[in-house]
Design a protein around this motif. Sequence first.
Motif, mmCIF file in Angstrom:
data_model
loop_
_atom_site.group_PDB
_atom_site.id
_atom_site.type_symbol
_atom_site.label_atom_id
_atom_site.label_comp_id
_atom_site.label_asym_id
_atom_site.label_seq_id
_atom_site.Cartn_x
_atom_site.Cartn_y
_atom_site.Cartn_z
ATOM 1 N N THR A 77 0.860 -1.201 0.000
ATOM 2 C CA THR A 77 0.000 0.000 0.000
ATOM 3 C C THR A 77 0.887 1.239 0.000
ATOM 4 O OG1 THR A 77 -0.082 0.267 2.415
ATOM 5 C CG2 THR A 77 -1.719 -1.219 1.429
ATOM 6 N N ASP A 78 0.331 2.355 -0.471
ATOM 7 C CA ASP A 78 1.097 3.611 -0.481
ATOM 8 C C ASP A 78 1.498 4.021 0.927
ATOM 9 O OD1 ASP A 78 1.039 3.789 -3.194
ATOM 10 O OD2 ASP A 78 -0.735 5.081 -3.268
ATOM 11 N N GLU A 79 0.580 3.823 1.868
ATOM 12 C CA GLU A 79 0.871 4.194 3.250
ATOM 13 C C GLU A 79 2.072 3.397 3.778
ATOM 14 O OE1 GLU A 79 -2.537 3.718 5.740
ATOM 15 O OE2 GLU A 79 -1.449 4.443 7.516
ATOM 16 N N ARG A 80 2.084 2.108 3.521
ATOM 17 C CA ARG A 80 3.191 1.271 3.999
ATOM 18 C C ARG A 80 4.494 1.581 3.265
ATOM 19 N NH1 ARG A 80 -0.336 -4.277 4.405
ATOM 20 N NH2 ARG A 80 -1.328 -3.800 6.403
ATOM 21 N N THR A 83 7.109 3.584 4.941
ATOM 22 C CA THR A 83 7.911 2.968 6.008
ATOM 23 C C THR A 83 8.752 1.797 5.524
ATOM 24 O OG1 THR A 83 5.886 3.331 7.291
ATOM 25 C CG2 THR A 83 7.720 2.271 8.426
ATOM 26 N N TYR A 84 8.240 1.102 4.511
ATOM 27 C CA TYR A 84 8.907 -0.122 4.062
ATOM 28 C C TYR A 84 9.197 -0.082 2.567
ATOM 29 C CZ TYR A 84 6.582 -1.639 8.385
ATOM 30 O OH TYR A 84 6.133 -1.735 9.671
ATOM 31 N N ASP A 85 10.200 -0.831 2.158
ATOM 32 C CA ASP A 85 10.426 -1.081 0.727
ATOM 33 C C ASP A 85 9.878 -2.470 0.416
ATOM 34 O OD1 ASP A 85 11.743 1.332 0.242
ATOM 35 O OD2 ASP A 85 13.694 0.485 0.814
ATOM 36 N N PHE A 86 9.155 -2.568 -0.694
ATOM 37 C CA PHE A 86 8.531 -3.827 -1.070
ATOM 38 C C PHE A 86 9.246 -4.490 -2.239
ATOM 39 C CE2 PHE A 86 4.959 -1.956 1.248
ATOM 40 C CZ PHE A 86 4.427 -3.056 1.896
ATOM 41 N N SER A 87 9.183 -5.821 -2.242
ATOM 42 C CA SER A 87 9.620 -6.600 -3.401
ATOM 43 C C SER A 87 8.628 -6.384 -4.532
ATOM 44 C CB SER A 87 9.623 -8.092 -3.041
ATOM 45 O OG SER A 87 8.282 -8.561 -2.904
ATOM 46 N N ASN A 88 8.895 -6.993 -5.674
ATOM 47 C CA ASN A 88 7.883 -7.041 -6.719
ATOM 48 C C ASN A 88 6.656 -7.750 -6.160
ATOM 49 O OD1 ASN A 88 9.542 -5.837 -8.623
ATOM 50 N ND2 ASN A 88 10.398 -7.810 -9.270
ATOM 51 N N PRO A 89 5.469 -7.379 -6.649
ATOM 52 C CA PRO A 89 4.263 -8.075 -6.188
ATOM 53 C C PRO A 89 4.291 -9.541 -6.596
ATOM 54 C CG PRO A 89 3.748 -6.548 -7.972
ATOM 55 C CD PRO A 89 5.181 -6.324 -7.630
ATOM 56 N N TYR A 90 3.721 -10.402 -5.743
ATOM 57 C CA TYR A 90 3.706 -11.826 -6.099
ATOM 58 C C TYR A 90 2.335 -12.465 -6.030
ATOM 59 C CZ TYR A 90 3.722 -12.847 -1.066
ATOM 60 O OH TYR A 90 3.386 -12.914 0.265
ATOM 61 N N GLN A 92 -2.064 -11.373 -6.309
ATOM 62 C CA GLN A 92 -3.173 -10.412 -6.339
ATOM 63 C C GLN A 92 -4.189 -10.782 -5.249
ATOM 64 O OE1 GLN A 92 -4.006 -7.683 -8.487
ATOM 65 N NE2 GLN A 92 -5.633 -7.519 -6.949
ATOM 66 N N SER A 93 -4.585 -9.799 -4.433
ATOM 67 C CA SER A 93 -5.529 -10.131 -3.366
ATOM 68 C C SER A 93 -6.529 -9.017 -3.128
ATOM 69 C CB SER A 93 -4.756 -10.456 -2.087
ATOM 70 O OG SER A 93 -5.601 -10.978 -1.093
ATOM 71 N N HIS A 187 -7.952 -5.382 -3.805
ATOM 72 C CA HIS A 187 -7.247 -4.439 -2.936
ATOM 73 C C HIS A 187 -5.745 -4.709 -2.999
ATOM 74 C CE1 HIS A 187 -7.629 -1.515 0.360
ATOM 75 N NE2 HIS A 187 -6.580 -2.110 0.907
ATOM 76 N N GLY A 188 -5.183 -4.555 -4.162
ATOM 77 C CA GLY A 188 -3.737 -4.611 -4.263
ATOM 78 C C GLY A 188 -3.137 -5.999 -4.225
ATOM 79 N N GLU A 189 -1.823 -6.015 -4.122
ATOM 80 C CA GLU A 189 -1.068 -7.249 -4.256
ATOM 81 C C GLU A 189 -0.152 -7.437 -3.058
ATOM 82 O OE1 GLU A 189 -0.069 -7.573 -8.849
ATOM 83 O OE2 GLU A 189 0.337 -5.600 -8.033
ATOM 84 N N TYR A 190 0.246 -8.684 -2.852
ATOM 85 C CA TYR A 190 1.173 -8.991 -1.772
ATOM 86 C C TYR A 190 2.621 -8.744 -2.214
ATOM 87 C CZ TYR A 190 -2.637 -11.707 0.437
ATOM 88 O OH TYR A 190 -3.812 -12.123 1.014
#
Length: 231
Positions: A77-80, A83-90, A92-93, A187-190
């Motif tokens: 999420t944009d909010e997260r 605070t965090y850096d994310f990997s590529n999405p893996y 869809q949820s 609602h976005g991806e993991y």
Amino acid sequence: DPSAVKGKTYAVGTDTTFAPFEYRENGKMTGIDMELIRAIAQEEGFEVTIQSLGFNAALQALSSNQVDVVIAGMSITDERKATYDFSNPYFQSGIQMAIAENNDSITSYKDLDGKTVVAKTGSEGESYAKQHASEYGYTVTSVDQSSTMYEMVKSGNADAVFDDYPVLAYGVSQNNGLKIVTPKVPHGEYGMAVNKGKNADLLAAIDDGLNKLIASGEYETIVAQYLGADG
Ligand code: GLN
């Protein structure tokens, strides 16, 4: 530089019960996330120690550098991202609502007036539930584990639960006593998360490993093992 991770050991924080992504079977943490992170580690030449902490606790452990990375069906999420850096999405949820299997009085959000909805502390399901609470007149109770949420709904201590739909669907398919009555809310991806600006090498290795698992078909094999070929 992804090769900087070689031979290192990283602490991975995860949820306790979030099947089919992470859960315990015969004492061992298993599920899509667990297999993915282990396969990525093997591919990239690093080791992992898995800590089953709970979702909110895993995020806190990451923020305080007690773990290096979180993989916990965590939505990007944009909010997260602040605070965090994310990997590529893996994966869809999104979010969905479930009620007790034997409850015929709730068929839509409109039937939640005066009711209690349970959600997981710190989750997107919780923020979604809170965002719509006054609109539909329900109260939100938060707990730390999906298994507790489902027990509360089954025992009547809560009327409905908001959780991620692949997880609800998996639970229902395992006869967990719940049923789903409302549409999915995409609602976005993991993604896997590291602290912002920290562990860039680990994140690069995770993305590299994930790409390799997708290219080799192993990613699909892992997902299909838990969700069938359509997962
Ligand atoms: N995908 C949801 C989130 O990121 C829930 C994750 C979880 O409960 N493990 O908030």
